[in-house]
Write an enzyme that holds these catalytic residues in place. Structure first.
Site, short mmCIF file in Angstrom:
data_model
loop_
_atom_site.label_atom_id
_atom_site.label_comp_id
_atom_site.label_asym_id
_atom_site.label_seq_id
_atom_site.Cartn_x
_atom_site.Cartn_y
_atom_site.Cartn_z
N ASN A 11 43.43 1.53 41.88
CA ASN A 11 43.32 2.94 41.53
C ASN A 11 44.71 3.42 41.13
OD1 ASN A 11 43.00 5.70 41.42
ND2 ASN A 11 42.54 5.96 43.60
N TRP A 12 44.91 3.58 39.84
CA TRP A 12 46.26 3.92 39.36
C TRP A 12 46.59 5.40 39.55
CZ3 TRP A 12 46.69 1.00 33.97
CH2 TRP A 12 46.53 -0.37 34.19
N LYS A 13 45.58 6.19 39.89
CA LYS A 13 45.77 7.65 40.06
C LYS A 13 46.43 8.23 38.81
CE LYS A 13 45.71 6.89 44.97
NZ LYS A 13 46.13 7.31 46.31
N HIS A 98 36.88 10.35 46.03
CA HIS A 98 38.18 10.02 46.62
C HIS A 98 38.69 11.21 47.41
CE1 HIS A 98 42.40 9.02 47.00
NE2 HIS A 98 42.07 7.76 46.74
N GLU A 100 41.44 12.57 47.62
CA GLU A 100 42.29 13.49 46.86
C GLU A 100 41.42 14.45 46.03
OE1 GLU A 100 44.72 10.47 45.08
OE2 GLU A 100 45.58 10.03 47.04
N GLU A 170 38.15 4.69 53.22
CA GLU A 170 39.56 5.01 53.01
C GLU A 170 39.99 6.09 53.99
OE1 GLU A 170 41.14 3.76 48.92
OE2 GLU A 170 40.56 5.85 48.83
N GLY A 176 48.48 6.18 51.00
CA GLY A 176 49.82 6.50 50.51
C GLY A 176 50.83 6.74 51.62
N SER A 216 46.95 2.09 51.96
CA SER A 216 48.18 1.32 52.20
C SER A 216 47.95 -0.19 52.26
CB SER A 216 48.89 1.82 53.46
OG SER A 216 49.32 3.16 53.27
N GLY A 237 45.88 1.50 45.91
CA GLY A 237 46.57 2.52 45.13
C GLY A 237 47.95 2.04 44.73
#
Ligand code: PGA
Length: 254
Positions: A11-13, A98, A100, A170, A176, A216, A237
């Site tokens: 997941n490159w965000k 997600h 976020e 997650e 992160g 992570s 990520g």
């Protein structure tokens, strides 16, 4: 129905320009030329999907995913992208729910359910994310939280829809932060998710769904996490943004 195969997704965000995306994909293609250990999915930002899709034509074993979609088929939703647009550009997967998106964009269970339905009817596999935050982990409320997230979105979902989903655990406190769930914590949560899936939809589907861990993940912890019986894959990520770290995570898949 998706088979319960091992799957590792990056997941490159909101990272990578088109040029940076191309350079990362080209490195991965070289390093993974003979890799067949698991399904690999790259989820670049929308702006890089088309160019990454073009590059991936020569390595169809690396698949393309998006990070979000809107449930409506088309219309006046400024800034949004539909499931069929993602399909057209070559996506096979899409991340839904997600933390976020839930946290910064207020996405609710009802909205996520619509997204899942829209994704599957367009032929996409949703990677549906659930996970508790730190206060719920510390207070021991995480099992209730996970049950309620599953029930809120997946209850009474038709089996043909459910069977196309990849479920990602997650924990928000691990995303992160450099603090991954221990393999034992991941296994415990995955086992609970499978149990709840069984309660909601029956044993057969519960045992066949792919469950990913995310939060992570690094080359150092990937192998141990993947060794857990209910951990079927990883959603990565930060460590998916460099070819070396993502490749070494992939190489830890048995
Ligand atoms: P992280 O992110 O690997 O950087 O913790 C995981 C994710 O948000 O999917």
């Amino acid at each position: 129905m998706r088979a319960r195969t091992k799957i590792v997704a990056g997941n490159w965000k909101m990272n990578k320009t088109v040029a940076e995306a191309a350079s990362l994909v080209e490195k991965l293609q070289k390093q993974l030329a003979s890799f067949s250990g698991c399904e690999v999915v790259l989820c670049p930002p929308f702006t890089a999907l088309a160019s990454v899709a073009k590059l991936l034509k020569s390595t169809p074993q690396i698949r393309l995913g998006a990070q979000n979609l809107h449930p409506a088929p088309k219309g006046a939703f400024t800034g949004e992208i539909s499931a069929s647009m993602l399909r057209e550009v070559g996506c096979q997967f899409v991340i839904v729910g997600h933390s976020e998106r839930r946290r910064y964009f207020g996405e609710t269970d009802a909205f996520l359910r619509e997204k899942l339905l829209a994704a599957v009817s367009a032929g996409l596999h949703p990677i549906f994310c659930v996970g508790e935050d730190l206060p719920d982990r510390e207070a021991g409320r995480w099992p209730d939280h996970l049950r309620s997230q599953l029930q809120g979105v997946l209850h009474a979902l038709p089996l043909p829809v459910l069977s196309e989903i990849v479920l990602a655990y997650e924990p928000v406190w691990a995303i992160g932060t450099g603090r991954n769930a221990t393999p034992e914590q991941a296994q415990e949560a995955h086992a609970l998710l499978r149990q709840e899936l069984e309660r909601l939809h029956g044993q057969s589907i519960a045992s066949r769904l792919t469950l990913q861990y995310g939060g992570s993940v690094t080359p150092q912890n990937a192998r141990e996490l993947l060794a857990q019986p209910d951990v079927d894959g990883l959603l990565v990520g930060g460590a998916s943004l460099e070819a070396e770290s993502f490749t070494s995570i992939l190489l830890s898949v048995e």
